[in-house]
Design an enzyme around this catalytic site. Structure first.
Site, PDB file in Angstrom:
ATOM      1  N   GLU A  97       0.823  -1.210   0.000  1.00 25.76           N
ATOM      2  CA  GLU A  97       0.000   0.000   0.000  1.00 25.76           C
ATOM      3  C   GLU A  97       0.857   1.260   0.000  1.00 25.76           C
ATOM      4  OE1 GLU A  97      -3.069   0.368  -0.560  1.00 25.76           O
ATOM      5  OE2 GLU A  97      -3.595  -1.750  -0.569  1.00 25.76           O
ATOM      6  N   CYS A 239     -13.262   1.352 -15.173  1.00 23.28           N
ATOM      7  CA  CYS A 239     -13.817   2.692 -14.942  1.00 23.28           C
ATOM      8  C   CYS A 239     -12.678   3.702 -14.853  1.00 23.28           C
ATOM      9  CB  CYS A 239     -14.645   2.684 -13.653  1.00 23.28           C
ATOM     10  SG  CYS A 239     -15.713   4.118 -13.457  1.00 23.28           S
ATOM     11  N   CYS A 246     -17.239   1.053 -20.425  1.00 23.48           N
ATOM     12  CA  CYS A 246     -18.554   0.823 -19.804  1.00 23.48           C
ATOM     13  C   CYS A 246     -19.183  -0.487 -20.247  1.00 23.48           C
ATOM     14  CB  CYS A 246     -19.488   1.986 -20.118  1.00 23.48           C
ATOM     15  SG  CYS A 246     -18.977   3.560 -19.360  1.00 23.48           S
ATOM     16  N   CYS A 249     -18.194  -3.253 -17.901  1.00 26.00           N
ATOM     17  CA  CYS A 249     -18.347  -3.003 -16.469  1.00 26.00           C
ATOM     18  C   CYS A 249     -19.326  -3.980 -15.831  1.00 26.00           C
ATOM     19  CB  CYS A 249     -18.811  -1.568 -16.224  1.00 26.00           C
ATOM     20  SG  CYS A 249     -19.012  -1.160 -14.476  1.00 26.00           S
ATOM     21  N   CYS A 255     -25.132   1.895 -12.302  1.00 30.03           N
ATOM     22  CA  CYS A 255     -24.416   3.164 -12.503  1.00 30.03           C
ATOM     23  C   CYS A 255     -25.356   4.261 -12.990  1.00 30.03           C
ATOM     24  CB  CYS A 255     -23.278   2.960 -13.500  1.00 30.03           C
ATOM     25  SG  CYS A 255     -22.282   4.443 -13.764  1.00 30.03           S
TER      26      CYS A 255
END
Length: 509
Positions: A97, A239, A246, A249, A255
């Site tokens: 991270e 995205c 799209c 997705c 959405c």
């Protein structure tokens, strides 16, 4: 009509409270997670959230099914799933991270594998060096103060590890420790803003708190780590900021941004055919007063890229900095370079640089005097500014600063006059040591300019056009020698993983 709207709002509000109650009940069975602060800026409209419990369940299912099938195989994900030691697992996720902050996955993978294998000073090249320093500080704290035990709750990660903020603690907590908490990074911000048509400034407090509420509402209580990684994966691969895919997705049906684009396209098609029965575009009932609605009109050309909205970038401010490459004769031949350490906070925190001062005067005499005074302050000496030789200028662009380095050099012939004891903030390095030290890209550009000027003077001297000024030529043979880097050089080794997590018996005895 107003009564109908009121009834709809009340119905949605009731369903939303049911979802939130369910999430809170499920959370009780897991390790405690820090409660997010409430804020009055959370919008009264339910248009920007998920009010139907069934929709939340379907979204989780669709997203995780896609993730299980199409996720990238990344080393930290594999280790998080296969490592049984909770301390090593938590450390591994922590490292990933920190490395992934402001750095692309493709760049991080190789560094991560080498770091986890060798656990030493391998940060040079990743940039944002303060991350590496804080990671090392955190590792020292775990060993010396926490008896080799990593913090095991989101709250403790936040409190006990330097450089660990809200997102990092939540990511580590969910992925390594299985805590039920959402995690909001840049990718997740984009996904959530498009899913719920949140168009206000994505960095504003109102939007930030709304996004964290959404993330905590949606996270799957049984697979919190996978769900958070799936959201990040979706933002990174589907995205995307530009050219979102799209059609690929897995949560397209949830959405609001995509729905709006689809309805707009239908309207345009029917207008061309002269049809009047066009579908309505669902919108926020409080548009115009809602703290999450966009302040700018919808742009058909952008489509779903209307969300999220970011404030316009400020033009970088221009700065000019005087810097001096100070050299002295080395003990084993060649030359050594004077470096000073920057403050632990702010720009390039903790990195090493040549003595420098921010340019305040345009007068060349005053410039040289100010720079010479800084060199004298660092060395506790009284050298004359006539020793300074102009080298040239280097431009380096930060995200918010257009920096120009005005470079001078100063060659000191007598090593004895600079024999002060090295300090934490000052050191002399050989050329190999300089190459291995924690320095910025700007300093590397300065060294390259210095070498170029050196080569030109060498050539001029050989051609007989002018004599080469003393003190600018490096001993190139130093490059072939392998010096033993000191801790100040950035070459000190950290503990191995087994030693890192070994209980410090001497401390507890």
């Amino acid at each position: 009509m107003s009564r109908l709207r009121s009834a709809v709002v009340k119905g949605k509000k009731g369903r939303l409270e049911t979802v939130e109650t369910t999430i809170r009940t499920r959370k009780k069975s897991k390790a405690p997670v820090k409660e997010e602060p409430t804020t009055s800026s959370f919008p009264p409209s339910l248009y920007h959230t998920f009010s139907d419990p069934a929709e939340v369940v379907f979204l989780r299912s669709h997203l995780l099914r896609w993730y299980d099938k199409d996720k990238r195989e990344l080393p930290w994900r594999t280790l998080a799933l296969t490592e049984s030691d909770i301390n090593i697992r938590t450390y591994a996720v922590w490292v990933s991270e920190i490395m992934l902050q402001q750095t692309q996955v493709a760049t991080v993978k190789d560094y991560y594998n080498r770091w986890m294998k060798e656990v030493n000073q391998m940060w040079a090249g990743l940039g944002y060096y303060s991350r590496g320093r804080r990671l090392h500080e955190g590792a020292q704290k775990v060993v010396l103060e926490l008896k080799g035990q990593m913090p095991q709750t989101v709250d403790d990660l936040l409190k006990q590890l330097p450089g660990v903020g809200r997102y990092t603690a939540s990511a580590i907590g969910s992925i390594a420790l299985g805590q039920v908490t959402g995690a909001v990074d840049g990718n997740v911000i984009r996904v959530l803003c498009r899913l719920r048509a949140i168009g206000a400034d994505s960095s504003s407090p109102a939007v930030t708190e709304a996004l964290w509420r959404l993330a905590n509402l949606l996270v799957d209580p049984e697979r919190s780590g996978d769900f958070n990684q799936a959201m990040m994966e979706l933002g990174a691969r589907v995205c995307t900021p530009k050219g979102p895919l799209c059609s690929q997705c897995p949560v397209q049906s949830h959405c609001r941004s995509y729905h709006r684009v689809h309805v707009k396209q239908e309207q345009s098609a029917k207008e061309l055919l002269g049809k009047l029965d066009m579908p309505d575009i669902e919108d926020c009932m409080n548009s115009g007063t809602c703290s999450l609605c966009p302040s700018e009109p919808w742009d058909d050309q952008l489509g779903v890229q209307n969300f999220p909205r970011k404030p316009p970038k400020k033009a970088p401010r221009a700065e000019r900095t005087l810097t001096c490459v100070v050299t002295r004769p080395g003990e084993a031949g060649g030359e050594e370079y004077l470096l000073v350490q920057r403050p632990n906070k702010g720009l390039l925190a903790g990195l090493w640089e040549f003595p420098s001062v921010l340019l305040q005067e345009d007068n060349e005499v005053k410039q040289k005097r100010a720079l010479c005074e800084e060199v004298n302050r660092v060395l506790r000496s009284c050298f004359n500014e006539h020793l300074l030789q102009y080298v040239g200028e280097v431009v380096h662009i930060f995200s918010h600063i257009h920096q120009t380095y005005v470079v001078y050099s100063m060659r000191l012939k007598d090593r004895a006059v600079t024999q002060q004891t090295p300090t934490e903030k000052r050191q002399w390095l050989t050329r190999p040591g300089l190459q291995e030290a924690a320095v910025s890209t700007g300093l590397k550009k300065i060294v390259k300019l210095f070498d170029t000027a050196d080569s030109l003077k060498d050539k001029n001297s050989k051609d007989g056009k002018r004599q080469k000024p003393e003190g600018l030529k490096h001993d190139r043979s130093q490059k072939t020698k392998k010096s033993r880097p000191t801790a100040a050089d950035g070459g000190g080794r950290q503990l191995s993983l087994s030693s890192f997590f070994k209980t410090v018996k001497e401390e507890s005895s």
